[in-house]
Design an enzyme around this catalytic site. Structure first.
Site, PDB file in Angstrom:
ATOM      1  NE  ARG A  54       3.657   0.400   4.095  1.00 40.82           N
ATOM      2  CZ  ARG A  54       3.142   1.603   4.225  1.00 40.82           C
ATOM      3  NH1 ARG A  54       3.574   2.407   5.176  1.00 40.82           N
ATOM      4  NH2 ARG A  54       2.190   2.005   3.402  1.00 40.82           N
TER       5      ARG A  54
ATOM      6  CE  LYS B  79       2.923  -6.528  -5.097  1.00 44.42           C
ATOM      7  NZ  LYS B  79       4.082  -6.113  -4.320  1.00 44.42           N
TER       8      LYS B  79
ATOM      9  CG  ASN C 292      -2.063   1.008   1.045  1.00 41.40           C
ATOM     10  OD1 ASN C 292      -2.485   1.299  -0.056  1.00 41.40           O
ATOM     11  ND2 ASN C 292      -2.542   1.540   2.139  1.00 41.40           N
TER      12      ASN C 292
ATOM     13  N   PRO D 107       4.488 -18.094  -8.457  1.00 39.84           N
ATOM     14  CG  PRO D 107       3.612 -18.769  -6.402  1.00 39.84           C
ATOM     15  CD  PRO D 107       4.900 -18.610  -7.162  1.00 39.84           C
TER      16      PRO D 107
ATOM     17  NE  ARG E 171       4.689   6.670   2.250  1.00 37.49           N
ATOM     18  CZ  ARG E 171       4.537   6.190   3.478  1.00 37.49           C
ATOM     19  NH1 ARG E 171       5.265   6.633   4.460  1.00 37.49           N
ATOM     20  NH2 ARG E 171       3.641   5.274   3.722  1.00 37.49           N
TER      21      ARG E 171
ATOM     22  CG  ASP F  64      -1.825 -17.732  -9.332  1.00 37.84           C
ATOM     23  OD1 ASP F  64      -1.416 -17.709 -10.506  1.00 37.84           O
ATOM     24  OD2 ASP F  64      -1.588 -18.644  -8.543  1.00 37.84           O
TER      25      ASP F  64
END
Length: 275
Positions: free
Chosen positions: A176, A218, A126, A235, A131, A237
């Site tokens: 984070r 992700k 996000n 992968p 940044r 997907d």
DNA sequence: GACCAGGCGTCTT
DNA sequence: AAGACGCATGGT
């Protein structure tokens, strides 16, 4: 003796374009210099790289010579030990894949250090590239070891694992921060182990990585692709379904500007499914 | 001042 | 299983 030591190495680029490869969103560890070179760190080695037509010139910042092992490391880091042109050749029949190749024919998927990649893509969530790069730079400068030339390595899992989220306030990484610390603790404790991940199947490795607080499909897939060398089998997907709308807006055959890097990753995703 | 950015965890349906 | 929502921050 003198002919054995190389203060600079010149690697055949095989069509690779350094600028687009380093700044297409797969790495946040490089900075461009005013003289059109790039400075970055990996494995505690700080180098300056420059494109010389169809070759890459690399020098260590401290001017020391390259060992054969180090030369191999950088060749592998830049994916110059892989026949990329041959891979891209295979995509000429598919319209979308061809568009992906044309959008960034010189982009190569790098082979980056595991922990650095894990931290970088936790930060990336996000977030946007400008940044992300800022947070990564502050993380290195504040908690990483200086490696000369004003450059810093990524912090070690051990150093980061001992910190609290408020210790990372200066990074301005927001929510984070706690994710970074949990990742460091799980790597430092051996709960998440690079060598073990390399032995697991894609699904198992992905499941292991997503045990880390703040690591979802992700981020896990980015680590698999960019660090664990699942080049043709990564992968992606979940991410790809979402990203494709951005890469090919309104079903257009051409790749949208700024998404050349994702397009290149789409190639690998496709290759995994079909080759 | 909104709105967004290469997500994820959590809480609802 | 799938959808809504908050999250911290800074760039546009």
């Amino acid at each position: 003796m003198a002919e054995m030591t190389k203060n600079e190495i010149l690697l055949p680029a095989g069509g690779m374009d350094l600028q687009t490869t380093l700044f297409c969103g797969q790495s946040f560890s490089w900075e461009a210099t005013p003289d059109d070179a790039f400075i970055g760190v990996a494995k505690r080695h700080c180098v300056k790289m420059r494109q010389k037509e169809n070759a890459i010139l690399i020098a260590k910042l401290d001017g020391s010579p390259f060992s054969a092992k180090e030369e191999d490391f950088w060749r592998h880091y830049l994916a110059l030990d892989f026949d990329y042109p041959a891979l891209l050749q295979k995509f000429s029949k598919n319209k979308r894949l061809q568009a992906c190749v044309q959008a960034g024919p010189g982009i190569r998927v790098l082979h980056q250090p595991f922990f650095d990649t894990l931290l970088s893509f936790i930060i990336s969530q996000n977030n946007h590239i400008a940044r992300i790069t800022g947070i990564v730079n502050r993380l290195k400068a504040e908690f990483g070891e200086p490696v000369g030339g004003g450059q810093y390595a990524f912090p070690t899992p051990q150093v980061l694992a001992a910190l609290k989220p408020e210790d990372l306030a200066g990074l301005r990484a927001g929510f984070r921060a706690k994710y970074l610390i949990d990742a460091a603790q799980k790597v430092a404790s051996g709960e998440v182990d690079e060598a073990e991940l390399r032995c697991l199947t894609d699904e198992e490795a992905r499941k292991k990585l997503t045990c880390i607080y703040g690591v979802g499909a992700k981020v896990a897939d980015c680590v698999l692709l960019f660090a664990l060398e699942r080049n043709c089998i990564a992968p992606m997907d979940v991410w790809m379904k979402r990203a494709m709308a951005s890469v090919f807006p309104k079903g257009m055959p051409a790749v949208a500007k700024g998404y050349e890097g994702i397009a290149q990753q789409y190639i690998f995703h496709w290759a995994r499914q079909n080759l």
